[in-house]
Enzyme design. Sequence first.
Site, short mmCIF file in Angstrom:
data_model
loop_
_atom_site.label_atom_id
_atom_site.label_comp_id
_atom_site.label_asym_id
_atom_site.label_seq_id
_atom_site.Cartn_x
_atom_site.Cartn_y
_atom_site.Cartn_z
CB THR A 32 5.83 -4.07 1.16
OG1 THR A 32 5.92 -3.31 0.20
CG2 THR A 32 5.37 -5.70 0.59
CB VAL A 33 1.48 -6.79 4.10
CG1 VAL A 33 1.21 -7.61 5.15
CG2 VAL A 33 0.99 -5.12 4.82
CG ASP A 68 -8.93 5.35 8.54
OD1 ASP A 68 -9.95 6.18 7.83
OD2 ASP A 68 -8.12 5.20 7.90
N GLY A 73 0.73 -1.33 0.01
CA GLY A 73 -0.17 -0.09 -0.10
C GLY A 73 0.80 1.33 -0.12
N GLY A 74 0.26 2.44 0.35
CA GLY A 74 0.81 3.66 0.27
C GLY A 74 2.12 3.84 1.00
#
Length: 755
Positions: free
Chosen positions: A27-28, A136, A23-24
């Site tokens: 990294t996973v 969020d 993602g922004g």
Amino acid sequence: MSLRGGDPAEIGGYPLEARLGSGGMGTVYLARTASGRPVAIKLIHQQFAGDEEFRIRFRQEVAAARRVSGAFTAAVVDADPEAEHPWMATAYIEGHTLAQHIAKMGPLTGTGLRTLAIGLTEALRDIHRVGVVHRDLKPSNVVLSPEGPRVIDFGISRAADQQTLTMTGRVIGTPPFMSPEQLQAPRGVGPRSDVFSLGTLLVYAATGQGPFDADSPYMTAYQVVHEAPELKYVPAALRAVVEPCLDKDPDARPSADRLLELLRDLPAELGDAESAPGSRTRDTDTQHHRSSTATRVAAAGTKDSASLDGAGHDGTGHDGGTFSRRLRRRWRPVLAAAVAVAAIGGGVAAVTSGGSDGPGSGPGKDGKERSVAAAAELPTGFKPWQKTVQGGRKDIPDELRCVARKDDALFCGGGGVVATRIRPADGSRVWTEKSPGVPVQGMHLVGVTHDTVIGYRFAAEDRPQDPRTEVVALDADSGDELWSEPSGAQSMAVTGRSNDAVLFGSAVVTVDAANARFEARDAHSGKVAWRTPFPTGSKCAPVPAGARLYAMCAPEAELAATEVRTQVLRTVDRSSGTLGEAVAVKGPAVPMGVAGGDLVLLHQRMEGLSAVGYDGVSRVGPASRKVSYARLAKTYAGTPGMAGGTLFVTGQTGLVTALDPATARQKWSRQTSVEGASGPVAGGGALYFSSATGRVVALSPRDGEPLWTTGPRAEGLTGEVGASGRVAVAGGVVVVAAAKNTVFSFDATKPPRSG
């Protein structure tokens, strides 16, 4: 997906197996601990490592994720926010995001919508109780795991007692799901801001669109602050609860605790959302930043595989929740993503798998009404009733268990009540014997013979000279005490069950106060039949198995270290108490019951000193003394039970799984709306599961098809794991024991309607 060139081989000493998403912010990766436990590691992108403001945010994320650790949390396993390349490892959860589910399947309806609402509210309550504001909440931050919804991503959360970061020039959050105060004055955001976001999320779940959606995020933000929400397509019952959550004034919104009360009073079936003109079944929180890769994954995903985050964020989905579970053998990495932050679990799972568990008798798969057949005639003059049986201490929130005798008699006991006799027809009490002391959790009524009731009594705190725990025999007709004997209290440590005394035919077998031997007595007279010392260096507990009695024993050293791994079973001669030869079983194991003449045990999976579920089944042949062991396809977390030769595990979020003890294969799995259910109890052609709140679901033994579900009847916590069944069937009457010593009944063929 496999690792790419340039990906590290390990992070923080954890070997990497696959890249799960990017993602922004980072990294996973999928990795494993030294013991083989799967974890998700979020590695922050290098360009942010030198940004001190971002490092502060990441430290805050790690701290918040650790702080919300609790019964429903996938805990932070490890983290190093100060590393040159910051990272955090969490437990792995499997499941699609709510955004992906709605993109593929459309809005949620009926029971699925109600259970999602309750589950997310329980998650929010737990977050707020430890002083954290999420900030969020949105569909891509909710994972629909097999055990229920999980709230993830604490990247912009903060402790309620800390100042938020300035974040000059940045809007932190996602406009369609942000509160007015979050858009206008983010420094003043508190727990009620999350309640507003939850309200918008539930509208999205029910309709496929948010209550403030517009053609641009800027217009959406304007409508959040100034305009009334669009709620006309939300089911009416849910709309009445959601509308106060969307009040512009934070003080006018309910707390998560109050919201949970309102949601639990809703009917099990909320009804379908009406078709909204132009309704969107897509991730509206990312309509201006959609990831095309995630769109393809959402369309291709299956219900038993994890999925890429529809928003292209740091990932979702890992197996776990309250308990960690093993990855499926045929895991599909192309569809998997990892939760890169801790997850909070809700009280009820979000997605049902076929059938309905709505109020009263409900339709089966064939559309016809399903109901429980009456097992016998109702007592003369029967009317449904609800009573409270006060125990010996008013400050102890007791919970009883009841046993029905074949004639017109019902006996209940536990906690501050040694035993009470109740008339099934009207709930009136014949007699009650109270216990003055602090009860031991899980120790309820021992059993009932034709003339005797056996229960436990706990000593009052101001009488230390009295035995701490006693087994007490009472005359079934009069309630007069017949005899009592001091008892040990160690069976939970040895067997995982609180059975320090068991009724075996007309005899009571107990562990003596010194925890050194078995003693068998005639249930009515108390006359000792035999005494048998435990094997040297061992402590034992009695295990009844049909017509046979076993002793399960464990080494004293392991018990002292609270780490039982070595368990043996010995037959007990019912006339002399002589112990047979030791038969080793794969431990730690919990005795469950009898199937095909064999004693069945569930093997516990341990992580350190904590049990995280059940991953195997053992069967012990009484004659051959042969032990067979079969591994379950995965680790099942929750409350175990056995009925009709079938094993059951009930998850905290209401997922009931039936397992074949002979093959260790899953027979069926059914999501219910009864969170924290214990059971099962069989009777009248149904399996009953009930929670401390008094919710009851009746399932078909054949396939788990829901027959009906009732609403709550008492205020109680639903997080207890391992609780014994709370339902008793007295002829055609279903009797349920709930929190605060509440006992109620109803006609098995006419269950009370939920709501």
